[in-house]
Design a protein around this motif. Structure first.
Motif, PDB file in Angstrom:
ATOM      1  N   PRO A  87      -9.992  -3.800   8.991  1.00 50.56           N
ATOM      2  CA  PRO A  87      -9.642  -4.969   9.808  1.00 50.56           C
ATOM      3  C   PRO A  87      -8.788  -6.008   9.080  1.00 50.56           C
ATOM      4  O   PRO A  87      -7.884  -6.596   9.671  1.00 50.56           O
ATOM      5  N   ALA A  88      -9.032  -6.228   7.793  1.00 52.50           N
ATOM      6  CA  ALA A  88      -8.271  -7.224   7.029  1.00 52.50           C
ATOM      7  C   ALA A  88      -6.845  -6.767   6.721  1.00 52.50           C
ATOM      8  O   ALA A  88      -6.012  -7.563   6.297  1.00 52.50           O
ATOM      9  N   CYS A  89      -6.575  -5.471   6.940  1.00 51.54           N
ATOM     10  CA  CYS A  89      -5.268  -4.913   6.595  1.00 51.54           C
ATOM     11  C   CYS A  89      -4.445  -4.516   7.831  1.00 51.54           C
ATOM     12  O   CYS A  89      -3.341  -3.978   7.686  1.00 51.54           O
ATOM     13  N   GLN A  90      -4.969  -4.775   9.001  1.00 51.26           N
ATOM     14  CA  GLN A  90      -4.264  -4.379  10.214  1.00 51.26           C
ATOM     15  C   GLN A  90      -3.026  -5.243  10.432  1.00 51.26           C
ATOM     16  O   GLN A  90      -2.909  -6.331   9.918  1.00 51.26           O
ATOM     17  N   MET A 110       0.840  -1.183   0.000  1.00 47.38           N
ATOM     18  CA  MET A 110       0.000   0.000   0.000  1.00 47.38           C
ATOM     19  C   MET A 110       0.880   1.239   0.000  1.00 47.38           C
ATOM     20  O   MET A 110       1.922   1.272   0.654  1.00 47.38           O
ATOM     21  N   PHE A 111       0.462   2.241  -0.732  1.00 51.87           N
ATOM     22  CA  PHE A 111       1.161   3.512  -0.704  1.00 51.87           C
ATOM     23  C   PHE A 111       0.222   4.562  -0.140  1.00 51.87           C
ATOM     24  O   PHE A 111      -1.001   4.463  -0.276  1.00 51.87           O
ATOM     25  N   VAL A 112       0.796   5.556   0.520  1.00 50.34           N
ATOM     26  CA  VAL A 112       0.019   6.621   1.148  1.00 50.34           C
ATOM     27  C   VAL A 112      -0.028   7.801   0.193  1.00 50.34           C
ATOM     28  O   VAL A 112       0.990   8.209  -0.361  1.00 50.34           O
ATOM     29  N   ARG A 113      -1.230   8.333   0.010  1.00 52.60           N
ATOM     30  CA  ARG A 113      -1.418   9.487  -0.862  1.00 52.60           C
ATOM     31  C   ARG A 113      -2.528  10.364  -0.294  1.00 52.60           C
ATOM     32  O   ARG A 113      -3.281   9.949   0.585  1.00 52.60           O
ATOM     33  N   THR A 114      -2.629  11.563  -0.832  1.00 49.77           N
ATOM     34  CA  THR A 114      -3.685  12.474  -0.438  1.00 49.77           C
ATOM     35  C   THR A 114      -5.026  11.966  -0.966  1.00 49.77           C
ATOM     36  O   THR A 114      -5.115  11.522  -2.116  1.00 49.77           O
ATOM     37  N   ALA A 115      -6.043  12.027  -0.123  1.00 52.54           N
ATOM     38  CA  ALA A 115      -7.387  11.611  -0.528  1.00 52.54           C
ATOM     39  C   ALA A 115      -7.971  12.613  -1.512  1.00 52.54           C
ATOM     40  O   ALA A 115      -7.618  13.792  -1.503  1.00 52.54           O
ATOM     41  N   SER A 116      -8.875  12.115  -2.351  1.00 49.97           N
ATOM     42  CA  SER A 116      -9.579  12.991  -3.290  1.00 49.97           C
ATOM     43  C   SER A 116     -11.068  12.677  -3.228  1.00 49.97           C
ATOM     44  O   SER A 116     -11.495  11.696  -2.612  1.00 49.97           O
ATOM     45  N   GLU A 117     -11.842  13.491  -3.903  1.00 45.97           N
ATOM     46  CA  GLU A 117     -13.290  13.307  -3.888  1.00 45.97           C
ATOM     47  C   GLU A 117     -13.688  11.931  -4.425  1.00 45.97           C
ATOM     48  O   GLU A 117     -14.651  11.331  -3.953  1.00 45.97           O
ATOM     49  N   ARG A 118     -12.940  11.403  -5.375  1.00 41.42           N
ATOM     50  CA  ARG A 118     -13.277  10.092  -5.942  1.00 41.42           C
ATOM     51  C   ARG A 118     -13.087   8.955  -4.929  1.00 41.42           C
ATOM     52  O   ARG A 118     -13.573   7.853  -5.135  1.00 41.42           O
ATOM     53  N   ASP A 119     -12.389   9.226  -3.819  1.00 40.74           N
ATOM     54  CA  ASP A 119     -12.158   8.212  -2.781  1.00 40.74           C
ATOM     55  C   ASP A 119     -13.261   8.160  -1.732  1.00 40.74           C
ATOM     56  O   ASP A 119     -13.293   7.237  -0.914  1.00 40.74           O
ATOM     57  N   LEU A 120     -14.150   9.142  -1.703  1.00 43.66           N
ATOM     58  CA  LEU A 120     -15.050   9.301  -0.562  1.00 43.66           C
ATOM     59  C   LEU A 120     -15.968   8.107  -0.314  1.00 43.66           C
ATOM     60  O   LEU A 120     -16.171   7.715   0.839  1.00 43.66           O
ATOM     61  N   VAL A 121     -16.501   7.503  -1.340  1.00 46.11           N
ATOM     62  CA  VAL A 121     -17.375   6.334  -1.153  1.00 46.11           C
ATOM     63  C   VAL A 121     -16.581   5.189  -0.529  1.00 46.11           C
ATOM     64  O   VAL A 121     -17.054   4.529   0.409  1.00 46.11           O
ATOM     65  N   ALA A 122     -15.378   4.953  -1.012  1.00 46.17           N
ATOM     66  CA  ALA A 122     -14.543   3.877  -0.466  1.00 46.17           C
ATOM     67  C   ALA A 122     -14.090   4.195   0.964  1.00 46.17           C
ATOM     68  O   ALA A 122     -14.010   3.300   1.810  1.00 46.17           O
ATOM     69  N   ILE A 123     -13.796   5.465   1.246  1.00 46.51           N
ATOM     70  CA  ILE A 123     -13.410   5.857   2.607  1.00 46.51           C
ATOM     71  C   ILE A 123     -14.581   5.627   3.559  1.00 46.51           C
ATOM     72  O   ILE A 123     -14.410   5.066   4.643  1.00 46.51           O
ATOM     73  N   ARG A 124     -15.763   6.042   3.140  1.00 45.87           N
ATOM     74  CA  ARG A 124     -16.936   5.824   3.992  1.00 45.87           C
ATOM     75  C   ARG A 124     -17.139   4.337   4.259  1.00 45.87           C
ATOM     76  O   ARG A 124     -17.379   3.930   5.398  1.00 45.87           O
ATOM     77  N   ALA A 125     -17.050   3.514   3.245  1.00 45.31           N
ATOM     78  CA  ALA A 125     -17.224   2.069   3.411  1.00 45.31           C
ATOM     79  C   ALA A 125     -16.181   1.509   4.375  1.00 45.31           C
ATOM     80  O   ALA A 125     -16.507   0.698   5.253  1.00 45.31           O
ATOM     81  N   LEU A 126     -14.929   1.931   4.238  1.00 45.60           N
ATOM     82  CA  LEU A 126     -13.861   1.493   5.135  1.00 45.60           C
ATOM     83  C   LEU A 126     -14.179   1.898   6.566  1.00 45.60           C
ATOM     84  O   LEU A 126     -14.055   1.094   7.499  1.00 45.60           O
ATOM     85  N   LEU A 127     -14.606   3.154   6.771  1.00 43.80           N
ATOM     86  CA  LEU A 127     -14.907   3.639   8.121  1.00 43.80           C
ATOM     87  C   LEU A 127     -16.088   2.903   8.742  1.00 43.80           C
ATOM     88  O   LEU A 127     -16.028   2.511   9.911  1.00 43.80           O
ATOM     89  N   VAL A 128     -17.142   2.692   7.974  1.00 43.67           N
ATOM     90  CA  VAL A 128     -18.315   1.998   8.505  1.00 43.67           C
ATOM     91  C   VAL A 128     -17.936   0.576   8.917  1.00 43.67           C
ATOM     92  O   VAL A 128     -18.257   0.127  10.023  1.00 43.67           O
ATOM     93  N   GLU A 129     -17.236  -0.136   8.054  1.00 42.12           N
ATOM     94  CA  GLU A 129     -16.855  -1.518   8.369  1.00 42.12           C
ATOM     95  C   GLU A 129     -15.910  -1.572   9.569  1.00 42.12           C
ATOM     96  O   GLU A 129     -16.073  -2.396  10.472  1.00 42.12           O
ATOM     97  N   THR A 130     -14.938  -0.683   9.596  1.00 42.76           N
ATOM     98  CA  THR A 130     -13.971  -0.667  10.689  1.00 42.76           C
ATOM     99  C   THR A 130     -14.639  -0.294  12.012  1.00 42.76           C
ATOM    100  O   THR A 130     -14.365  -0.905  13.049  1.00 42.76           O
ATOM    101  N   TRP A 131     -15.518   0.697  11.969  1.00 43.89           N
ATOM    102  CA  TRP A 131     -16.222   1.103  13.191  1.00 43.89           C
ATOM    103  C   TRP A 131     -17.091  -0.022  13.730  1.00 43.89           C
ATOM    104  O   TRP A 131     -17.102  -0.277  14.936  1.00 43.89           O
ATOM    105  N   HIS A 132     -17.824  -0.700  12.866  1.00 40.52           N
ATOM    106  CA  HIS A 132     -18.653  -1.813  13.347  1.00 40.52           C
ATOM    107  C   HIS A 132     -17.780  -2.921  13.921  1.00 40.52           C
ATOM    108  O   HIS A 132     -18.097  -3.470  14.978  1.00 40.52           O
ATOM    109  N   ALA A 133     -16.678  -3.242  13.263  1.00 42.56           N
ATOM    110  CA  ALA A 133     -15.790  -4.297  13.759  1.00 42.56           C
ATOM    111  C   ALA A 133     -15.188  -3.931  15.123  1.00 42.56           C
ATOM    112  O   ALA A 133     -14.993  -4.796  15.974  1.00 42.56           O
TER     113      ALA A 133
END
Length: 162
Positions: free
Chosen positions: A92-95, A1-24
Motif C-alpha cells: 500500500p505504501a508503494c502504490q 525499485m528494480f524487478v528481479r526474480t524472487a528467491s527463497e531468501r525473499d519468502l518471509v518478506a513476500i509473505r509479509a507484503l501479501l498479508v499486509e496488502t491483503w488486509h489493507a
C-alpha cells in the motif's frame, strides 16, 4: 525499485507484503478473519516456496535494496499460449509509483510464446480493476471460485500479448 526474480531468501518478506496488502485491500470486503484464513493458506511460506520451482512460471519481486515494494507470479496454463497472472500485489505504501506496471511488463516479456494474459480479480476491488483496464485488460467473463478453491466470485480479465 528494480524487478528481479524472487528467491527463497525473499519468502518471509513476500509473505509479509501479501498479508499486509491483503488486509489493507480486503478486510472491508471479506472481513478480517476470512482474509486471515486466505492469507494463511494462499500466502504461507510453503505455498510461496512451491511457486519458486513451478515449471513454466515467473515469480518476481520489486526491490529497492531495503524492502520489497511488490510481487508478481504468473504461470503458463495447459495451453502455452495462455498465461495466468495468479498474483500481482504492490505494498500500500508503494502504490501509484509504477511498480505494478514494471512487474506486469516483466511478466509479459517472460512468456514470449504466449498470446494472452488472463487474471481473476475481486469485483469489489475497484482500484485493481482500474489498474488492469489502464494496462489494456478487458472483461472476459466471471468465475464463482477465484483462484480455484476460495469460493469467492471474481471477474476474469484478459489482455492480448504480442
Amino acid at each position: 525499485m528494480f524487478v528481479r526474480t524472487a528467491s527463497e531468501r525473499d519468502l518471509v518478506a513476500i509473505r509479509a507484503l501479501l498479508v499486509e496488502t491483503w488486509h489493507a485491500t480486503y478486510d472491508a470486503i471479506h472481513g478480517v478473519e476470512r482474509v486471515r484464513a486466505i492469507t494463511d493458506d494462499w500466502h504461507s511460506i510453503a505455498s510461496l516456496k512451491a511457486r519458486l520451482t513451478r515449471p513454466n512460471s515467473e515469480f518476481l519481486v520489486a526491490d529497492d535494496g531495503k524492502r520489497l515494494g511488490g510481487m508478481a507470479f504468473a504461470a503458463a496454463t495447459t495451453d502455452p499460449k495462455i498465461v495466468l497472472l495468479h498474483q500481482l500485489y504492490v505494498h500500500p505504501a508503494c502504490q501509484r509509483q509504477g511498480i505494478g506496471t514494471a512487474l506486469l511488463d516483466e511478466i509479459e516479456v517472460s512468456f514470449p510464446e504466449a498470446s494472452k494474459l488472463r487474471l481473476e480479480v475481486e469485483e469489489a476491488n475497484a482500484a485493481a480493476i482500474a489498474f488492469y483496464r489502464s494496462q489494456g485488460f478487458a472483461s472476459a467473463g466471471k468465475t464463482a471460485d477465484c483462484g480455484g478453491g476460495s469460493g469467492l466470485p471474481a471477474l476474469i480479465l484478459e489482455k492480448a500479448l504480442g
